[in-house]
Write a protein that holds these residues in place. Structure first.
Motif, PDB file in Angstrom:
ATOM      1  N   ALA A  39       4.447   2.144  -5.656  1.00  0.00           N
ATOM      2  CA  ALA A  39       4.183   0.813  -5.125  1.00  0.00           C
ATOM      3  C   ALA A  39       2.714   0.647  -4.753  1.00  0.00           C
ATOM      4  CB  ALA A  39       5.070   0.552  -3.908  1.00  0.00           C
ATOM      5  N   LEU A  40       2.108   1.702  -4.192  1.00  0.00           N
ATOM      6  CA  LEU A  40       0.690   1.648  -3.855  1.00  0.00           C
ATOM      7  C   LEU A  40      -0.169   1.524  -5.108  1.00  0.00           C
ATOM      8  CD1 LEU A  40       0.431   4.321  -1.009  1.00  0.00           C
ATOM      9  CD2 LEU A  40       0.037   1.866  -0.797  1.00  0.00           C
ATOM     10  N   ALA A  42       0.697   0.251  -7.951  1.00  0.00           N
ATOM     11  CA  ALA A  42       0.866  -1.097  -8.503  1.00  0.00           C
ATOM     12  C   ALA A  42       0.053  -2.112  -7.714  1.00  0.00           C
ATOM     13  CB  ALA A  42       2.348  -1.472  -8.502  1.00  0.00           C
ATOM     14  N   ALA A  43       0.011  -1.937  -6.398  1.00  0.00           N
ATOM     15  CA  ALA A  43      -0.747  -2.878  -5.572  1.00  0.00           C
ATOM     16  C   ALA A  43      -2.243  -2.767  -5.831  1.00  0.00           C
ATOM     17  CB  ALA A  43      -0.447  -2.621  -4.097  1.00  0.00           C
ATOM     18  N   GLY A  49       4.889  -4.686  -9.748  1.00  0.00           N
ATOM     19  CA  GLY A  49       5.753  -3.585  -9.359  1.00  0.00           C
ATOM     20  C   GLY A  49       7.121  -4.078  -8.926  1.00  0.00           C
ATOM     21  N   ASP A  50       7.909  -3.154  -8.442  1.00  0.00           N
ATOM     22  CA  ASP A  50       9.242  -3.470  -7.941  1.00  0.00           C
ATOM     23  C   ASP A  50       9.099  -4.318  -6.676  1.00  0.00           C
ATOM     24  OD1 ASP A  50      11.762  -3.548  -6.831  1.00  0.00           O
ATOM     25  OD2 ASP A  50      12.247  -1.477  -7.329  1.00  0.00           O
ATOM     26  N   PRO A  51       9.599  -5.551  -6.670  1.00  0.00           N
ATOM     27  CA  PRO A  51       9.420  -6.407  -5.475  1.00  0.00           C
ATOM     28  C   PRO A  51      10.088  -5.835  -4.234  1.00  0.00           C
ATOM     29  CG  PRO A  51      10.946  -7.412  -7.042  1.00  0.00           C
ATOM     30  CD  PRO A  51      10.326  -6.253  -7.738  1.00  0.00           C
ATOM     31  N   SER A  54       7.797  -3.191  -2.854  1.00  0.00           N
ATOM     32  CA  SER A  54       6.646  -3.825  -2.210  1.00  0.00           C
ATOM     33  C   SER A  54       7.022  -4.369  -0.834  1.00  0.00           C
ATOM     34  CB  SER A  54       6.121  -4.963  -3.093  1.00  0.00           C
ATOM     35  OG  SER A  54       5.661  -4.464  -4.330  1.00  0.00           O
ATOM     36  N   THR A  55       8.221  -4.928  -0.728  1.00  0.00           N
ATOM     37  CA  THR A  55       8.680  -5.442   0.565  1.00  0.00           C
ATOM     38  C   THR A  55       8.824  -4.319   1.580  1.00  0.00           C
ATOM     39  OG1 THR A  55       9.859  -7.271  -0.498  1.00  0.00           O
ATOM     40  CG2 THR A  55      10.527  -6.674   1.741  1.00  0.00           C
ATOM     41  N   LEU A  57       7.280  -1.444   1.548  1.00  0.00           N
ATOM     42  CA  LEU A  57       5.972  -0.872   1.863  1.00  0.00           C
ATOM     43  C   LEU A  57       5.173  -1.762   2.808  1.00  0.00           C
ATOM     44  CD1 LEU A  57       3.730   1.219   1.386  1.00  0.00           C
ATOM     45  CD2 LEU A  57       3.041  -0.112  -0.623  1.00  0.00           C
ATOM     46  N   TRP A  58       5.022  -3.040   2.473  1.00  0.00           N
ATOM     47  CA  TRP A  58       4.101  -3.917   3.199  1.00  0.00           C
ATOM     48  C   TRP A  58       4.740  -4.623   4.388  1.00  0.00           C
ATOM     49  CZ3 TRP A  58      -0.333  -2.350   1.871  1.00  0.00           C
ATOM     50  CH2 TRP A  58      -0.620  -1.980   0.559  1.00  0.00           C
ATOM     51  N   ASN A  59       6.041  -4.875   4.338  1.00  0.00           N
ATOM     52  CA  ASN A  59       6.689  -5.632   5.415  1.00  0.00           C
ATOM     53  C   ASN A  59       7.491  -4.772   6.388  1.00  0.00           C
ATOM     54  OD1 ASN A  59       5.655  -7.942   4.250  1.00  0.00           O
ATOM     55  ND2 ASN A  59       7.535  -8.431   3.145  1.00  0.00           N
TER      56      ASN A  59
END
Length: 335
Positions: A39-40, A42-43, A49-51, A54-55, A57-59
């Motif tokens: 995920a990192l 991809a960011a 990336g996989d949504p 990402s959620t 990781l970031w949220n």
């Protein structure tokens, strides 16, 4: 004699804290290290990336890690300040009732079914009001030992606040409000959001300003009021500014995490053993170790059982044995 860590050692500890934060991002039941790294990547690369990753990781993970760093650092820094200011190795950030006042504000907010932000605001205000009441009592009484007067006033206000919390728990709905109140009082970072982290940053920064600017005067305050005054220190003003700063960062931390005990008591002792009692180095060391300690405890809380263990339970499980060791060893660690 304990080995003193030099300035380079603090930078090394800070680098270790960064690595620990990265490791904490990868700990959890859903996404492991490989998933988080993907995920990192991809960011950074801008790829799709996989949504869901990402959620997470970031949220979820990022606010939690940032919150653990800030809250652990705040509680440990406040503990180091209070221990030096009151010249007592067994003092913690709740000595003047800030944690109790914050708890009463949050419990009242939960009882009134207020929204989350309002509960946090009530907790923050409750912590500040409790310490304001303690300081007002201390200024009014003006005992021979101002520090002792403040501590005794803090005990009295803490008892009143504790009675208020107990009363609300009795009146609360046992199926809805009481479990929420109990869980909040045990401390947790489960529901921490990016907004929560951002909301406490101003209070943390403002509260740290007097602690940093007055760090050399803090060393003189540990000698006692008479000695400090002979060296030209306005002890009443300095004490008020230091208490205000430590109270502000403690209230901000408790307002979003609940009660997480023992950090402000245990971590300053560990830092003092490593860097010595000089507050100019003790404050940053305490904050670094406090952030690292809460990161480790939080990782354990979300990985050692099927359900998440409240942080207050784990910090007490580690802090209480250290407290007993401290009593057994006398004042050697403090000296």
């Amino acid at each position: 004699m304990a080995t003193r860590v030099g300035g380079g050692g603090l930078w090394l500890a800070l680098a270790g804290l960064v690595l620990l934060a990265v490791l904490s991002m990868a700990v959890g039941k859903y996404a492991g290290p490989v998933d988080i790294m993907r995920a990192l990547r991809a960011a950074v690369s801008g790829e799709a990336g996989d949504p869901l990753l990402s959620t997470v990781l970031w949220n979820v993970r990022l606010p939690r890690v940032a919150g653990a760093l800030l809250i652990g650092a705040a509680l440990a820094g406040a503990g180091a300040t209070y221990q030096g200011l009151f010249r007592n190795p067994l003092v913690s950030p709740d000595i003047l009732g800030v944690s109790g006042g914050a708890s009463l504000g949050a419990v009242a907010g939960i009882f009134l079914s207020l929204p989350v932000l309002a509960i946090q605001a009530a907790s923050f205000a409750g912590g500040l009001l409790a310490v304001a009441a303690v300081y007002a009592i201390g200024v009014t009484i003006r005992g021979r030992d101002p520090a002792l007067t403040l501590v005794l006033a803090g005990i009295a206000i803490g008892a009143i606040v504790g009675a208020g919390i107990s009363l609300i728990k009795i009146l609360a709905d046992p199926y809805d409000q009481l479990p929420a109140i109990t869980y909040w009082l045990l401390g947790s970072l489960t529901a921490l959001t990016r907004l929560d982290v951002v909301s406490i940053l101003p209070a943390l920064v403002i509260g740290l300003v007097p602690l940093v600017l007055l760090r050399w005067r803090m060393n003189l305050m540990t000698l006692g009021d008479e000695e400090a005054e002979t060296m030209g220190i306005d002890t009443r003003l300095t004490r008020a500014l230091l208490i205000a700063g430590a109270t502000l960062i403690t209230a901000a931390a408790v307002s979003v995490s609940g009660i997480i005990g023992w950090i402000g008591l245990v971590i300053p002792h560990i830092a003092r053993m490593l860097v010595g009692p000089d507050f100019r180095r003790l404050l940053p060391a305490s904050m670094i170790f406090g952030g690292a300690y809460l990161l480790v405890v939080d990782m354990l809380a979300r990985s050692i059982a099927l359900i998440e263990v409240p942080l207050g339970i784990l910090t007490a499980a580690v802090g209480a044995p250290f407290f007993l060791w401290l009593l057994a060893s006398g004042r050697r660690a403090w000296q």
